[in-house]
Design a protein around this motif. Sequence first.
Motif, PDB file in Angstrom:
ATOM      1  N   GLY A   1       0.822  -1.203   0.000  1.00 13.28           N
ATOM      2  CA  GLY A   1       0.000   0.000   0.000  1.00 13.28           C
ATOM      3  C   GLY A   1       0.854   1.249   0.000  1.00 13.28           C
ATOM      4  O   GLY A   1       2.012   1.236   0.437  1.00 13.28           O
TER       5      GLY A   1
ATOM      6  N   VAL B   1      -4.981  10.148   5.459  1.00 12.17           N
ATOM      7  CA  VAL B   1      -5.768   8.935   5.689  1.00 12.17           C
ATOM      8  C   VAL B   1      -7.266   9.233   5.598  1.00 12.17           C
ATOM      9  O   VAL B   1      -8.031   8.467   5.000  1.00 12.17           O
TER      10      VAL B   1
ATOM     11  N   TRP C   1      -8.271   5.913  12.571  1.00 11.55           N
ATOM     12  CA  TRP C   1      -8.830   4.571  12.725  1.00 11.55           C
ATOM     13  C   TRP C   1     -10.314   4.540  12.390  1.00 11.55           C
ATOM     14  O   TRP C   1     -10.817   3.592  11.767  1.00 11.55           O
TER      15      TRP C   1
ATOM     16  N   VAL D   1     -10.675   4.519   8.547  1.00 14.88           N
ATOM     17  CA  VAL D   1     -10.273   3.271   7.881  1.00 14.88           C
ATOM     18  C   VAL D   1     -11.251   2.139   8.203  1.00 14.88           C
ATOM     19  O   VAL D   1     -11.573   1.311   7.341  1.00 14.88           O
ATOM     20  N   MET D   2     -11.747   2.092   9.413  1.00 13.44           N
ATOM     21  CA  MET D   2     -12.747   1.074   9.746  1.00 13.44           C
ATOM     22  C   MET D   2     -14.018   1.267   8.922  1.00 13.44           C
ATOM     23  O   MET D   2     -14.682   0.298   8.529  1.00 13.44           O
TER      24      MET D   2
ATOM     25  N   ASP E   1     -13.452  -0.243   5.559  1.00 15.46           N
ATOM     26  CA  ASP E   1     -13.609  -1.700   5.609  1.00 15.46           C
ATOM     27  C   ASP E   1     -15.064  -2.111   5.450  1.00 15.46           C
ATOM     28  O   ASP E   1     -15.379  -3.110   4.791  1.00 15.46           O
TER      29      ASP E   1
ATOM     30  N   TRP F   1      -8.397   1.205  -0.625  1.00 19.61           N
ATOM     31  CA  TRP F   1      -8.482   0.317   0.546  1.00 19.61           C
ATOM     32  C   TRP F   1      -7.088  -0.071   1.040  1.00 19.61           C
ATOM     33  O   TRP F   1      -6.794   0.014   2.229  1.00 19.61           O
ATOM     34  N   ARG F   2      -6.201  -0.471   0.112  1.00 16.94           N
ATOM     35  CA  ARG F   2      -4.834  -0.840   0.498  1.00 16.94           C
ATOM     36  C   ARG F   2      -4.072   0.357   1.060  1.00 16.94           C
ATOM     37  O   ARG F   2      -3.374   0.258   2.083  1.00 16.94           O
TER      38      ARG F   2
ATOM     39  N   ALA G   1      -5.257   3.081   2.437  1.00 19.37           N
ATOM     40  CA  ALA G   1      -5.780   3.520   3.733  1.00 19.37           C
ATOM     41  C   ALA G   1      -5.227   2.678   4.862  1.00 19.37           C
ATOM     42  O   ALA G   1      -4.821   3.201   5.915  1.00 19.37           O
ATOM     43  N   HIS G   2      -5.180   1.370   4.652  1.00 13.86           N
ATOM     44  CA  HIS G   2      -4.626   0.496   5.686  1.00 13.86           C
ATOM     45  C   HIS G   2      -3.127   0.743   5.876  1.00 13.86           C
ATOM     46  O   HIS G   2      -2.629   0.721   7.004  1.00 13.86           O
TER      47      HIS G   2
ATOM     48  N   LEU H   1      -2.382   3.540   8.272  1.00 16.22           N
ATOM     49  CA  LEU H   1      -2.474   3.269   9.711  1.00 16.22           C
ATOM     50  C   LEU H   1      -1.173   2.724  10.273  1.00 16.22           C
ATOM     51  O   LEU H   1      -0.968   2.741  11.490  1.00 16.22           O
ATOM     52  N   ASN H   2      -0.292   2.216   9.409  1.00 17.93           N
ATOM     53  CA  ASN H   2       0.957   1.626   9.890  1.00 17.93           C
ATOM     54  C   ASN H   2       2.007   2.665  10.270  1.00 17.93           C
ATOM     55  O   ASN H   2       3.051   2.304  10.823  1.00 17.93           O
TER      56      ASN H   2
END
Length: 393
Positions: free
Chosen positions: A184, A243, A327, A330-331, A334, A355-356, A358-359, A362-363
Amino acid sequence: MTTRPIDALADIADQIRDQAEEAERLGQLPTETAKKLKSAGVMKMLAPANYGGLETHPREFAETVMKAASLDGATGWVCGIVGVHPWQMAFADPKVQEEVWGEDDNTWIASPYAPTGVATPVDGGYRFSGRWQFSSGTDHCDWIFLGALLGDENGVPQMPPTMLHMILPRSDYTIVEDSWNVVGLKGTGSKDIVVKDAFVPSYRVMNGDHVIDGTAQAEAGMTKTLFKMPWSSMFPLGITSAVVGLAEGALACHLDYQRDRIGAQGQAIKDDPYTLFAIGEAAADINAARQELLANIDEIWDLVDAGKEVDFERRAAGRRTQIRAAWRAVMAVDQIFARSGGNALRMDKPLQRFWRDAHAGLNHAIHVPSTPWHASALTSMGFDAPDQLRAMI
């Protein structure tokens, strides 16, 4: 510059959307994209006026990053990270400001700040070496902030640790090609950086601890509200805005995709109350993430503008809000992605990239909730937060 950067982005929205696949293929933003962002003035929003900066309110900066990320996540991410560096450069030594911006006041500055290098004091400055990961947008930057630990004469980090922010020109570091093979945010080109035994003069070094606690800004004599804002409010803002913007882009793609879609049982999605409920709930959560992030930065701005201290408890609460916004957004993504059907997985559909990306967002360390939420909970009950909970707050 008469056109606001966010309006300039609207004028090139189709080009930014269209280059997203190429950015992924290249593993960095295309050169033409960087040129368009420069023309739009995004990276000048938080720069000082004496070098052509716009000195924009942080809220408008966040809204602009969200807009960029809603078109392409990698573009928004680079805008959010590279775009905040001029804010810090504004209270660096005037000599290094002139070196960076004297000939081109739209010069981009990269990072990262993780202290994975060691700076050893020598006459007139420091001898410096190390390797860093995650230098977003670095191929289009000519200077860089790099985190370091202060070392002794043998190059061993001193204890207790002192964090430094070293400022280097492109000639003093190497970008490691093929070091950004990821699932991502691939288009951000967040490659590794290597420095081998570079000399960094003292005027190009900032005490990282003082940047975070506001001492550096005070010592530089900053009087404008923008440059007196807490680091822990400004640095995370661009990242979390990206994000949230990614989530907005995912929602827009999802709506386009579902508008004429027929589900597996032959029912039009527009007649499926369960999917529509999920879309409504996700849209509300993504909007809530946007509003809480913007309201948070507005409140902190108002405190600083009124000459009030933004104490540790308020800074911790701000970080709590900022992390939760990411968070929450991103949730919500999902929830809609899981209701998009198998064709949403196809690589020629932009929804899967949002989607990729956004996740992946979060990292980033700035989105890890553990210590900021712990610190916020303690201080909200009147207890002091121990040193190990104060990092990046």
